[in-house]
Design a protein around this motif. Structure first.
Motif, short mmCIF file in Angstrom:
data_model
loop_
_atom_site.label_atom_id
_atom_site.label_comp_id
_atom_site.label_asym_id
_atom_site.label_seq_id
_atom_site.Cartn_x
_atom_site.Cartn_y
_atom_site.Cartn_z
N CYS C 181 0.78 -1.21 -0.18
CA CYS C 181 -0.15 -0.09 0.13
C CYS C 181 0.85 1.21 -0.08
CB CYS C 181 -0.85 -0.07 1.15
SG CYS C 181 -2.08 -1.27 0.87
N TYR C 182 0.41 2.03 -0.89
CA TYR C 182 1.20 3.42 -0.94
C TYR C 182 0.32 4.55 -0.62
CZ TYR C 182 5.02 0.89 -3.27
OH TYR C 182 5.56 -0.25 -3.48
N GLU C 183 0.79 5.69 -0.15
CA GLU C 183 0.04 6.90 0.31
C GLU C 183 0.69 7.83 -0.92
OE1 GLU C 183 -1.97 7.36 4.12
OE2 GLU C 183 -0.67 9.04 3.88
N LYS C 244 2.97 -3.56 -8.00
CA LYS C 244 3.86 -3.36 -9.05
C LYS C 244 4.91 -2.38 -8.90
CE LYS C 244 0.69 -4.63 -12.89
NZ LYS C 244 -0.52 -4.70 -11.85
N GLY C 245 5.00 -2.01 -7.50
CA GLY C 245 5.91 -1.30 -6.92
C GLY C 245 5.89 0.27 -7.19
N GLU C 246 6.89 1.00 -6.64
CA GLU C 246 6.96 2.33 -6.41
C GLU C 246 7.30 2.89 -7.99
OE1 GLU C 246 8.99 4.29 -3.34
OE2 GLU C 246 9.14 5.97 -4.49
N ASP C 247 8.29 2.19 -8.62
CA ASP C 247 8.58 2.61 -9.91
C ASP C 247 7.39 2.58 -10.58
OD1 ASP C 247 11.23 2.95 -9.03
OD2 ASP C 247 11.96 1.02 -10.02
N ALA C 248 6.43 1.68 -10.78
CA ALA C 248 5.37 1.76 -11.55
C ALA C 248 4.56 3.04 -11.39
CB ALA C 248 4.79 0.51 -11.51
N ILE C 249 4.47 3.32 -10.06
CA ILE C 249 3.80 4.48 -9.69
C ILE C 249 4.28 5.78 -10.20
CG2 ILE C 249 2.90 6.12 -8.07
CD1 ILE C 249 2.70 3.53 -6.22
N ARG C 250 5.74 5.92 -10.10
CA ARG C 250 6.44 6.99 -10.51
C ARG C 250 6.25 6.89 -12.26
NH1 ARG C 250 8.50 10.05 -7.09
NH2 ARG C 250 9.16 9.23 -5.02
N SER C 251 6.48 6.04 -12.75
CA SER C 251 6.38 6.14 -14.16
C SER C 251 4.84 6.50 -14.56
CB SER C 251 6.53 4.56 -14.88
OG SER C 251 5.35 3.85 -14.98
N VAL C 252 4.01 6.33 -13.92
CA VAL C 252 2.57 7.05 -14.42
C VAL C 252 2.78 8.46 -14.24
CG1 VAL C 252 0.27 7.36 -13.76
CG2 VAL C 252 1.16 5.07 -13.50
N PHE C 253 3.53 9.16 -13.46
CA PHE C 253 3.82 10.41 -13.54
C PHE C 253 4.94 10.93 -14.28
CE2 PHE C 253 1.18 9.29 -9.90
CZ PHE C 253 0.28 10.24 -9.99
N GLU C 254 5.59 10.09 -15.13
CA GLU C 254 6.78 10.59 -15.64
C GLU C 254 6.74 11.58 -16.59
OE1 GLU C 254 7.85 7.75 -18.92
OE2 GLU C 254 9.77 8.40 -19.08
N PHE C 255 5.62 12.01 -17.25
CA PHE C 255 5.49 13.07 -18.03
C PHE C 255 5.25 14.30 -17.23
CE2 PHE C 255 3.87 10.38 -21.88
CZ PHE C 255 5.37 9.96 -22.17
N ALA C 256 4.76 13.94 -16.02
CA ALA C 256 4.10 15.12 -15.14
C ALA C 256 5.19 15.57 -14.09
CB ALA C 256 2.97 14.85 -14.79
N GLU C 257 6.40 14.90 -14.03
CA GLU C 257 7.12 15.04 -12.73
C GLU C 257 7.33 16.76 -12.70
OE1 GLU C 257 10.96 13.27 -12.64
OE2 GLU C 257 10.94 12.84 -14.75
N TRP C 258 7.74 17.37 -13.72
CA TRP C 258 7.93 18.75 -13.53
C TRP C 258 6.80 19.84 -13.15
CZ3 TRP C 258 10.89 16.48 -17.49
CH2 TRP C 258 12.54 16.60 -17.39
N ASP C 259 5.64 18.99 -13.66
CA ASP C 259 4.29 20.06 -13.44
C ASP C 259 3.49 19.49 -12.23
OD1 ASP C 259 5.44 21.49 -15.72
OD2 ASP C 259 4.57 19.73 -16.85
N CYS C 260 4.01 18.82 -11.16
CA CYS C 260 3.19 18.74 -9.83
C CYS C 260 4.24 18.40 -8.96
CB CYS C 260 2.46 17.47 -10.40
SG CYS C 260 3.23 15.83 -10.46
N ASP C 261 3.70 18.60 -7.85
CA ASP C 261 4.13 18.11 -6.56
C ASP C 261 3.69 16.57 -6.24
OD1 ASP C 261 5.63 20.39 -5.96
OD2 ASP C 261 3.76 21.30 -5.09
N LEU C 262 4.65 15.66 -6.02
CA LEU C 262 4.28 14.28 -5.86
C LEU C 262 5.03 13.64 -4.72
CD1 LEU C 262 2.84 12.03 -7.31
CD2 LEU C 262 4.89 11.54 -8.38
N ASP C 263 4.18 12.94 -3.79
CA ASP C 263 4.76 12.32 -2.58
C ASP C 263 4.32 10.87 -2.64
OD1 ASP C 263 6.31 14.00 -1.13
OD2 ASP C 263 4.76 14.47 0.33
N ILE C 264 5.20 10.12 -2.61
CA ILE C 264 5.01 8.79 -2.57
C ILE C 264 5.79 8.08 -1.55
CG2 ILE C 264 4.81 6.45 -3.90
CD1 ILE C 264 5.17 8.11 -6.62
N ALA C 265 4.78 7.57 -0.55
CA ALA C 265 5.24 6.95 0.79
C ALA C 265 4.54 5.64 1.04
CB ALA C 265 4.90 7.94 1.84
N LEU C 266 5.20 4.87 1.50
CA LEU C 266 4.73 3.53 1.89
C LEU C 266 3.76 3.78 2.90
CD1 LEU C 266 7.59 0.79 1.98
CD2 LEU C 266 5.61 0.69 0.61
#
Lengths: 97, 121, 756
Positions: C181-183, C244-266
């Motif tokens: 589970c991720y938040e 699918k792991g955190e990387d999969a989550i990050r990859s969803v936001f790949e195109f958006a990483e500059w244009d959003c604040d993103l916090d991923i935590a277990l």
């Protein structure tokens, strides 16, 4: 829900509610200020977060003015998108009486 | 409804690859050969998504993206940039110009379709 | 179209890009500093690299990459493209061409050379000047460079570790079975929307990773009248249970990483079902409506269309409902527009490609068409003839129609021929590489200037032009131009110039190759001819005749056989290949100033303007281009010379009379010149001959039919054609006839010249 008895105006949403449509939608809602609003979202095929923001701002505005703001008709896509992004439109759905 | 993709690339090889890949995936493909032509056909193409190269004659990808973003009607269309490597500088410039995402070459059909799916509804 | 076809297109494109690359580099070499030239050069290499990458042609990719890096330095003004730099780049362009060819045809390349150039290119990119020796001809010094390049430079820069790739993702997928589970806190910025992205799309992709609950934070939303409709106000807190792991989550936001604040935590526990302090809305997994696949949605579209139509119909029926009327009327045009769009989509596609003014057609198809048009021309001629024969009054409407048909046929033929016409540019461009290579080998400094590269000529001619031209260029640099020292001593610039020009002249293409070298050493040529027993020691030859001796078989003025232009091939071979194309070649030379080779070639090998003549009851065609004039010999003008030779005097000069019927063995005895017609022809070497024929039938365009392809080579005959009456006529090989008339040796000719 206390609502003044004013003529209810219907606003029909465009099929595609993207960045461009956000401004148009905003203007339309501003023009309807002071009226009860019924939104017809039955034609919506695609809606982005910006337009949802505008609609919610419109709903809040109506609430403050104690005017009714309802979704009279909604498309499947509209319901699913709002569900997806965690925007609960249930309280705003027009209830059959 | 078939999604419409406008591709802008000066390489005939890449254009053909894009065409084959996109058509096989069920997209309707409209192609332009450089930024200038890309902007010219924008209206006719009426794309749901745009895939563009960076290095092109007459008008490069950066200029093309800026042009699309300035177009009142099409400024909201997602634009994917084809970059040859994960060149951070180029990616950055593309983003600044208004690119939505990118596809890293060498050209891979799966990556292309995946990226398109990600930026279209 | 499959991948093989695209690969073929890729190689075709490579050729074009290589040509572009070379001409761009040559422009830079001439001092052109237009940024667009640099860009075009860069693009050419970049484009080759891009395509090569798609086909996994690694050698090509890595060389192109190093080349591109250096070109990028030029593009960004970090490297001045001076002559030394361009020398390296031009050689690199040659290697790139070799690598491309090797990738296409499976040949091998000179790896030492590639490695050396990679080093030189890297040195340039790193701001080091090319070694001084690079300016010297040092072909051998280049070869031994077996020292392996320490680290592939490809990985040194430009490539950074990619945070995520799908391969990794898919490979890792089965390994991660445990759902975690991720938040996630996701706050998009306004730029995200401005760039055509949307939070809804990202959340959609996120929801596909597993079980998701979501809370939309609307606190930042200002009142309606104070909001900017294009600004981002909403943010989201998401609870996601995924394997699918955190990387999969990050990859969803790949195109958006500059244009959003993103916090991923277990997350400690999964909040998917639990209701915490924030009201979380579980996201239903069925979002099929949103991920509408691009395929198979046609039905739906039709449904919508039907619905719309129904709505319109019902609206029209219940005209009482004004509002609905208004609505449907606004929809109807929209639908009409939709249809119009659909109908126009094909047109749009056409328009998109209309910007490309060319199409690529299989050469076979063009040739088939040309063949058919040839048949049409013959057929039309036959029809005309039979109508004329059967129609005595000659003014009937059939004749008028026939004339129009003839006109039309001719136009069709011209148009079809034009399809095969191509600019000589690619051949000319190939020559610059040849010049570079030989200049390098001989230590000469040479500059190739080309003019009229866009002059068009039949593709067959172009294809066959490359070989003789290559040989002539080699010859011009090797023998024509002097060494820099000699040039300076002679008061010339150290750099020699070879000028290659093409132009159209009276229905033929004329290609000129001029050098500003020493010119032909006539004394040496003459001596050589005497030594080789080609001419008599006391022969009195004009300068022109001496110059043309170099075209004679087995003639070579180089003191020793050079492996550059020698190769056992002399200018006679060049001459023969030019003649095989129906062309002529001449040389004019000025001592100390250089030589000019002039080639004149037909624009097409498919048709020919000919004079139809009769010889011993046979119909022959003489190429019109060979004929200078026709005349009716008078008995007084004919002079006998020796046993069998005869001369005709024309305006105070003598010209050998050639009995065509005798040479072709159409008759056993000599014809009487006075009963026939003499065709004055230009023969090789500039001399004139009078061909004797019995009568002239007329002049017409004929379709050339190869004898070799349909029968076998016949000496003295170039090809055949079919005439209007359906009979086959042979096309005379004028030069072969003339050569035969003097028994293939120069001696009689020379003594004749002396006699004249």
């Amino acid at each position: 829900m206390a609502s003044k008895k004013t003529a209810q105006k219907t606003l029909r949403l465009a099929p595609v509610l993207d960045l461009n449509e956000a401004t148009a939608l905003h203007e339309k809602l501003l023009a309807l200020k002071g009226s009860a609003v019924a939104i017809d979202a039955s034609a919506v095929e695609r809606i982005g977060a910006l337009c949802v923001q505008v609609l919610i701002a419109g709903a809040k505005n109506s609430e403050e003015q104690q005017l009714s703001f309802t979704f009279a008709k909604v498309s499947d896509a509209f319901v699913k998108t709002t569900q997806l992004i965690g925007v609960d439109i249930d309280p705003l759905m027009a209830k059959e009486i | 409804m078939k999604k419409r993709v406008l591709t802008v690339d000066d390489s005939r090889t890449i254009r053909n690859m894009l065409l084959v890949t996109l058509n096989n995936a069920g997209f309707e493909t409209i192609q332009a050969e450089d930024g200038v032509e890309g902007l010219e056909v924008l209206e006719e193409a009426n794309p749901d998504v745009i895939v563009t190269d960076i290095n092109m004659p007459r008008l490069d990808g950066f200029g093309f993206i800026e042009g699309v973003r300035k177009n009142e009607r099409y400024r909201a269309v997602p634009i994917l940039v084809l970059t040859t490597e994960s060149d951070a500088e180029k990616k950055n410039r593309a983003r600044q110009a208004g690119a939505t995402g990118w596809i890293v070459k060498p050209f891979d059909p799966t990556k292309l379709i995946d990226a398109i799916e990600r930026v279209t509804a | 179209m499959d991948m093989n076809e695209i690969k073929e297109i890729f190689f075709q494109e490579c050729e074009e890009q290589l040509a572009e690359l070379e001409s761009g580099l040559l422009k830079l070499n001439d001092g052109d500093r237009d940024p667009e030239t640099v860009n075009a050069v860069f693009r050419a290499v970049h484009s080759i690299k891009g395509g090569a990458g798609a086909f996994g042609l690694d050698d090509l990719v890595s060389f192109a990459h190093v080349f591109e890096t250096t070109l990028d330095c030029v593009r960004s003004n970090r490297l001045e493209p001076n002559q030394d730099v361009l020398k390296v780049m031009l050689k690199s362009a040659d290697v790139l061409a070799d690598l491309t060819n090797a990738a296409r045809d499976g040949g091998s390349v000179d790896e030492a050379r590639s490695r050396q150039l990679i080093k030189e290119l890297e040195a340039l990119a790193n701001g080091e000047l090319p070694p001084a020796s690079a300016a010297e001809p040092a072909p051998k010094a280049v070869a031994p460079a077996p020292e392996p390049v320490a680290a592939p430079p490809v990985n040194e820069e430009g490539f950074q570790p990619v945070a995520f790739s799908f391969e990794d993702f898919e490979a890792n997928e089965p390994a991660l079975i445990e759902a975690t589970c991720y938040e996630i806190v996701f706050r998009p910025k306004s730029e995200l929307y401005a760039k055509g992205n949307d939070a809804t799309l990202l959340l959609r992709d996120l929801s596909r990773l597993g079980e998701m609950s979501i809370h939309c934070d609307m606190d930042g939303l200002p009142p309606l009248d104070r909001m900017n409709p294009e600004a981002a106000y909403f943010s989201w807190k998401i609870s996601l249970k995924t394997d699918k792991g955190e990387d999969a989550i990050r990859s969803v936001f790949e195109f958006a990483e500059w244009d959003c604040d993103l916090d991923i935590a277990l997350a400690d526990g999964c909040a998917v079902d639990a209701s915490e302090e924030l009201p979380m809305q579980p996201v239903p997994f069925d979002l099929s409506m949103l991920d509408e696949a691009p395929v198979g949605s046609v039905e739906e579209e039709e449904q919508i269309a039907t619905r719309d139509r129904d709505a319109a119909v019902s609206a029209a029926e219940t005209a009482s409902n004004v509002l609905q009327m208004a609505q449907s009327s606004t929809r109807a045009p929209a639908e009409a527009q939709k249809n119009a769009t659909a109908a126009a989509s094909a047109a749009a596609q056409q328009a998109a490609s209309a910007a490309t003014p060319t199409i690529r057609v299989d050469l076979d198809r063009v040739d088939r068409l040309i063949n058919l048009v040839g048949e049409l021309v013959i057929n039309q001629a036959m029809l005309s003839q039979s109508v004329i024969e059967n129609d005595t009054n000659g003014t009937s409407s059939i004749n008028m129609g026939l004339e129009e048909l003839q006109q039309l046929t001719r136009e069709i033929q011209d148009s079809v021929m034009a399809i095969r016409a191509q600019p000589v540019k690619p051949v000319f461009q190939r020559m610059s590489r040849i010049v570079r290579e030989i200049a390098d080998m001989t230590g000469k400094s040479v500059r190739l200037v080309t003019e009229g590269e866009n002059t068009e000529v039949d593709k067959t001619v172009i294809d066959k032009l490359a070989e003789p031209l290559t040989h002539m260029i080699r010859n011009a640099v090797d023998h024509g131009l002097e060494t820099p020292e000699k040039r300076l001593a002679a008061g010339k610039s150290a750099e020699g110039t070879v000028r290659l020009t093409a132009k159209h002249r009276s229905g033929r293409i004329v290609i000129e190759l001029a050098d500003d070298g020493a010119g032909i050493n006539r004394e040496k040529v003459r001596q050589k001819a005497i030594d080789n027993d080609l001419i008599a020691a006391d022969a009195n030859l004009s300068d022109e005749e001496i110059d043309n001796l170099i075209f004679h078989a087995g003639f070579s003025t180089a003191d020793k056989i050079s492996d550059i232009s020698g190769r056992g091939v002399g200018m006679d071979v060049v001459k023969r290949s030019i003649q095989a194309l129906g062309g002529r070649i001449n040389i004019s030379s000025k001592p100390g100033q250089g030589s000019v080779f002039t080639m004149s070639l037909p624009l097409t090998l498919a048709v020919l303007d000919g004079m139809v003549v009769t010889v011993a009851n046979q119909t022959l065609v003489v190429p019109l281009t060979a004929i200078v004039e026709t005349l009716q010999p008078e008995a007084s003008a004919i002079h006998s010379f020796g046993a069998t030779q005869r001369l005709i005097s024309i305006r105070n000069s003598f010209c050998p009379l050639v009995d065509v019927g005798r040479i072709l063995n159409f008759r056993a005895t000599q014809a009487n010149p006075v009963e026939g017609v003499a065709l004055l022809v230009e023969s090789e070497g500039g001399g004139q001959r009078a061909l004797m024929v019995d009568a002239i039938q007329g002049q017409r365009q004929v379709v050339i039919k190869s004898l070799e392809a349909n029968y076998t080579h016949v000496p003295g005959i170039a090809a055949a054609t079919i005439l209007g009456d359906g009979r086959v006529a042979l096309i005379l090989d004028v030069d072969a006839i003339v050569a035969a008339s003097r028994g293939q040796t120069l001696k009689p000719e020379m003594s004749l010249a002396a006699a004249g």
